[in-house]
Design an enzyme around this catalytic site. Structure first.
Site, short mmCIF file in Angstrom:
data_model
loop_
_atom_site.label_atom_id
_atom_site.label_comp_id
_atom_site.label_asym_id
_atom_site.label_seq_id
_atom_site.Cartn_x
_atom_site.Cartn_y
_atom_site.Cartn_z
N ASP A 16 -5.25 22.96 53.40
CA ASP A 16 -6.43 22.48 54.12
C ASP A 16 -6.26 22.66 55.63
O ASP A 16 -7.20 23.03 56.33
CB ASP A 16 -6.72 21.01 53.81
CG ASP A 16 -7.98 20.54 54.54
OD1 ASP A 16 -9.01 21.21 54.36
OD2 ASP A 16 -7.92 19.58 55.31
N LYS B 296 -7.01 16.47 50.46
CA LYS B 296 -6.25 15.54 51.34
C LYS B 296 -6.17 14.16 50.70
O LYS B 296 -5.13 13.53 50.68
CB LYS B 296 -6.96 15.40 52.70
CG LYS B 296 -6.81 16.56 53.63
CD LYS B 296 -7.21 16.21 55.06
CE LYS B 296 -8.69 16.14 55.28
NZ LYS B 296 -9.35 17.37 55.68
N HIS C 144 -13.26 8.18 53.56
CA HIS C 144 -13.33 9.43 54.33
C HIS C 144 -14.79 9.81 54.52
O HIS C 144 -15.60 9.63 53.62
CB HIS C 144 -12.61 10.55 53.59
CG HIS C 144 -12.25 11.71 54.47
ND1 HIS C 144 -11.06 11.79 55.15
CD2 HIS C 144 -12.93 12.83 54.80
CE1 HIS C 144 -11.02 12.92 55.84
NE2 HIS C 144 -12.15 13.56 55.66
N SER D 202 -11.79 20.47 50.67
CA SER D 202 -11.01 20.08 51.85
C SER D 202 -10.72 18.57 51.83
O SER D 202 -9.58 18.14 51.98
CB SER D 202 -11.81 20.46 53.12
OG SER D 202 -11.35 19.75 54.23
N ARG E 208 -12.16 27.82 59.11
CA ARG E 208 -13.60 27.56 58.91
C ARG E 208 -14.26 27.19 60.22
O ARG E 208 -15.40 27.58 60.49
CB ARG E 208 -13.78 26.41 57.90
CG ARG E 208 -13.49 26.84 56.47
CD ARG E 208 -13.35 25.62 55.57
NE ARG E 208 -14.53 24.80 55.56
CZ ARG E 208 -14.51 23.48 55.39
NH1 ARG E 208 -13.39 22.83 55.20
NH2 ARG E 208 -15.63 22.80 55.39
N1 URA Z 1 -13.93 16.61 56.84
C1 URA Z 1 -12.92 17.24 56.20
O1 URA Z 1 -11.82 16.70 56.06
N2 URA Z 1 -13.15 18.48 55.73
C2 URA Z 1 -14.34 19.11 55.84
O2 URA Z 1 -14.50 20.20 55.37
C3 URA Z 1 -15.40 18.43 56.50
C4 URA Z 1 -15.16 17.16 56.99
#
Ligand code: URA
Length: 452
Positions: A161, A187, A82, A183, A168
């Site tokens: 999230d 996930k 990620h 965040s 946000r």
């Molecule tokens: N990617 C995400 O999944 N969350 C964030 O806060 C920033 C980038």
């Protein structure tokens, strides 16, 4: 306990207890705390930060707002990657089928574009009929059967999230170390993975502007991952200029298709192979329990050449075709990328002077692409436009990179668009990020460090 008091405490930089944070997040999720109070809370976190203990508690609360996918019946290694958000960053869409071709399973929950950065989900949705809202059963089945699945957060997985991410984006509270960490990790920890590689970006196009902030974010995320039993590695990478040649959803998918056929610009190739090498490492590590603090250079080189073999033999491309099919998209797209819709208009963008490109500001390029329609603009009331208002065909093709020579008669980029409303603003924004000089700039490293 009153929400007002907790917002005030956070505003004044006082650490919240586990009980207080639990109250605030759970009451928000049950709609007993309204959006405006959560917005104020997010802004307080943005300015006052959070301790590591608070960040871990927030991650846990967001994680337990949904369920965790149980993939323990899959014996092959399960890993994911990620990024903290970039411009032109399409590496996930290349890496997921590449790993699956190597029998490393990738159950990926990805995000949409946030601010000026692009999102894997928006990119994939430029493929005709492609679905990112699979049921959990389908998600699990695809991971088992073909080795990968990429879905958006759902009401069942990390729903906190999903809500906070959108809020946000509308309240200018994205660039916060604890909020990004919670965040992403909520996930990722829901996915049933055993290994995770994080691409922590810094620079103009990243949410972290400095290497030191990127290191702090990496340290927190690696600790959270490892403490929850997921072998986590963070690679710190430079996001000062856009990655690869394209910015914008459909254009980036076309670049991914060429990449999976072995044709990649140098920066994209370097990042794909480096992140891929670390994915193989966390995959090996979880099966063999290898404990080393750094991956020796000769091992990285060996992994990179193995990865390139899987691309050149066509195995990663074949997996990509299976993946599109399994997520209800039209797999013909992989063979005929022009089936992805193209913008009606293309404009050449030229610089006023001549010289070597010293800088090509990734944030400004990302905003320009958004103005062309590739991302979700805020409307005049500050509300985020709906997902279906994204123009998947809009974006930018870069003809030149930092270090290249450019003269006024050569286009530095091509703007692809249908709606010309903001074309002038997009061009001004993009060009204000281009700096020229008489001598070639020093080459900057793309990969800065690895935190294990
Ligand atoms: N990617 C995400 O999944 N969350 C964030 O806060 C920033 C980038």
């Amino acid at each position: 306990m009153r929400p007002y008091d907790l917002i005030k405490k956070k505003r004044d930089g006082i650490e919240l207890s586990e009980e207080e944070l639990t109250f605030f997040i759970t009451k928000y999720l049950s709609n007993e705390i309204p959006e405006h109070q959560m917005s104020a809370f997010l802004m307080a976190v943005y300015f006052s930060g959070m301790s590591d203990a608070e960040t871990t508690t927030l991650t846990n609360l967001m994680l337990s707002s949904g369920s965790r996918v149980d993939l323990s019946d899959i014996s092959a290694p399960r890993v994911d990657k990620h990024s903290t958000g970039g411009v032109g960053d399409k590496t996930s869409i290349i890496l997921a089928p590449l790993m699956a071709a190597m029998n490393v399973k990738v159950p990926m929950i990805a995000g949409r574009g946030l601010g000026h950065t692009g999102g894997t989900i928006d990119k994939l949705e430029s493929i005709p009929n492609f679905r990112t809202n699979l049921s959990i059963e389908e998600f699990k089945k695809n991971v088992k059967d073909i080795g990968l699945a990429i879905i958006s957060p759902t009401d069942k997985i990390a729903p906190a999230d999903q809500r906070l991410y959108a809020l946000r984006d509308m309240t200018a509270t994205v660039e916060s170390i604890p909020l990004i960490a919670a965040s992403i990790m909520s996930k990722k920890l829901s996915e049933g993975i055993a290994g995770l590689v994080l691409d922590i970006k810094f620079g103009k196009g990243a949410f972290m502007k400095t290497v030191s902030d990127a290191r702090r974010l990496a340290g927190i995320m690696v600790n959270i991952g490892n403490s929850m039993g997921v072998k986590t590695v963070a690679v710190i990478t430079d996001m000062n200029q856009p990655l690869g040649k394209t910015i914008g959803n459909g254009l980036e998918i076309k670049e991914c298709i060429s990449a999976l056929r072995g044709k990649m610009p140098d920066d994209l190739k370097e990042l794909v192979l480096t992140l891929g090498a670390w994915m193989v490492y966390v995959a090996d590590c979880v099966t063999e329990e290898v404990q080393i603090s750094k991956l020796p250079e000769h091992v990285v080189i060996k992994y990179k050449s193995e990865l390139m073999d899987f691309i050149e033999k066509g195995d990663a491309f074949k997996k990509f075709v299976e993946f599109i099919d399994a997520q209800h998209g039209d797999p013909e797209v992989a063979f005929k990328p022009n089936m992805i819709s193209s913008a009606g208009k293309v404009k050449q963008v030229k610089v006023a002077g001549k010289g070597y490109i010293q800088a090509l500001d990734a944030e400004k390029a990302g905003i320009a692409a958004m103005l062309l329609g590739a991302g979700r603009r805020l409307d005049s009331a500050g509300r985020q436009k709906a997902e279906d208002e994204i123009d998947h065909s809009a974006g930018i093709v870069l003809n030149k990179r930092v270090g290249d020579y450019i003269s006024p008669d050569e286009p530095i980029a091509m703007f692809h668009y249908n709606d010309a409303t903001y074309i002038k603003e997009a061009e001004d924004e993009f060009l204000s990020g281009v700096q020229l000089g008489e001598i070639p700039p020093d080459r900057r490293a793309l990969i800065i460090d690895v935190i294990i």
